[in-house]
Motif scaffolding. Sequence first.
Motif, PDB file in Angstrom:
ATOM      1  N   GLY A   1       3.375   1.658  -1.787  1.00  0.00           N
ATOM      2  CA  GLY A   1       3.594   1.938  -3.045  1.00  0.00           C
ATOM      3  C   GLY A   1       5.258   2.012  -3.649  1.00  0.00           C
TER       4      GLY A   1
ATOM      5  N   ASP B   1      -2.910   4.933  -9.398  1.00  0.00           N
ATOM      6  CA  ASP B   1      -2.810   5.214  -8.332  1.00  0.00           C
ATOM      7  C   ASP B   1      -4.015   4.940  -6.408  1.00  0.00           C
TER       8      ASP B   1
ATOM      9  N   PHE C   1       1.228  -6.258  -4.678  1.00  0.00           N
ATOM     10  CA  PHE C   1       1.642  -4.838  -5.999  1.00  0.00           C
ATOM     11  C   PHE C   1       1.133  -4.559  -7.105  1.00  0.00           C
TER      12      PHE C   1
ATOM     13  N   ARG D   1       0.541  -1.299   0.412  1.00  0.00           N
ATOM     14  CA  ARG D   1       0.220   0.573   0.063  1.00  0.00           C
ATOM     15  C   ARG D   1       1.319   1.359  -0.414  1.00  0.00           C
TER      16      ARG D   1
ATOM     17  N   ILE E   1      -5.870  -2.813  -2.694  1.00  0.00           N
ATOM     18  CA  ILE E   1      -4.920  -4.102  -2.126  1.00  0.00           C
ATOM     19  C   ILE E   1      -6.168  -4.586  -1.117  1.00  0.00           C
TER      20      ILE E   1
ATOM     21  N   HIS F   1      -2.375  -5.699  -8.289  1.00  0.00           N
ATOM     22  CA  HIS F   1      -4.040  -4.672  -7.292  1.00  0.00           C
ATOM     23  C   HIS F   1      -3.532  -3.950  -9.146  1.00  0.00           C
TER      24      HIS F   1
ATOM     25  N   ARG G   1      -5.495   2.467  -4.293  1.00  0.00           N
ATOM     26  CA  ARG G   1      -5.207   1.243  -3.208  1.00  0.00           C
ATOM     27  C   ARG G   1      -5.921   1.050  -2.918  1.00  0.00           C
TER      28      ARG G   1
END
Length: 361
Positions: A132, A300, A285, A130, A305, A288, A302
């Motif tokens: 990034g 972008d 990652f 999460r 997730i 998602h 999130r």
Amino acid sequence: MITPKQAAMLLFVFLTGSSIINIPAPLIAISDNEAWICLLAAAGLGMLLLIPLVSLARRFPDMDFIEYSAKLTTRPVAVVLGVLLLTMQLEIIAGIIMDISMFLKSSMMRNTPYGYFTVLTSLAVALTARVGIGRFAGMFGVLMMSVMLFVVFNISLASPGFHLPYLLPILDQGVKPIWHGIYFIYGFPYGELVVFCMILPYVRTMAKERIGSKMALAVALNAASLLVVTMATVLTFGPLSGERKYSMFEVARTVYITELFERLEALMGYSMIVASFMKASIALFSAHLTLNSLLRLPRDNRQLIFPLAFLTTLISLSVGIRGEAYWNFMVSSIHPLWVFTCSTVPLLVVYAASLVRRRAA
């Protein structure tokens, strides 16, 4: 955004991850002393797989796999290929979480329920994904350096117990074990690198930088690492190597130099857990991103997730309770076929479509 060097480092982390601890024993059990031949052949296939992966990323630098698949084929076809890719990504995440949980329960904390390890590992992976890619890409480089340092340290101290005659004989059972070994190790880990088709749009490339060569170097370094740990396992245990699950953990148990260096398996336990955790974070990652692209959500975003992490937790709990024997069968027999069907075939289909479109243009 990340640099090409960070992308190559993430690829090395992803390929080496759980494989550096888990690969030697089943590979040796399948192919005996020809394991090193299987490793080199599968690594070569991984190099070839980079050609369509990097070529499509260069042709469509701002698009992910789903987006340029829809452009080259049709949106329905892209959705089908994306769903196949997503199932493989979820299977990778659930498998890694199961592996960490089984390792902790069988080797370290046998009286702790399996579910505790699964839930806590999934939570750590979800929190990491999460934050990034820009943040965990910098952290994973340092963690992977510590993992490789401990592996080299362990092999160096275990080297006095190596027996060179264990490397013979070679090809005493024909070539069938070699083909079986290539099938196994291509599925885990080299066929899995297709998940980077969703991550490459985050790579900021300059005019003179060649991301393909850097990623090829990451595959080569991974092959060298797996080759070293596999040979160390054979040289230590000989005919019993295929029966030693978590082989580098077992090699660490053999180290005894006076009373200064002994019982080093804790370091290898740390290496196995941390390396697997990093691979699961990268896979989550990427998963998602795949789901966002299928639902046409912003990259972008999130919010998905934690639902994906919850789903992989349920899969890990439902499959893990069947025992290690069932999971070993899944990894050695089902997983390579799953990877080939759900990642390699979709990538090759889209790459073939791009070649046809380019020739027609």
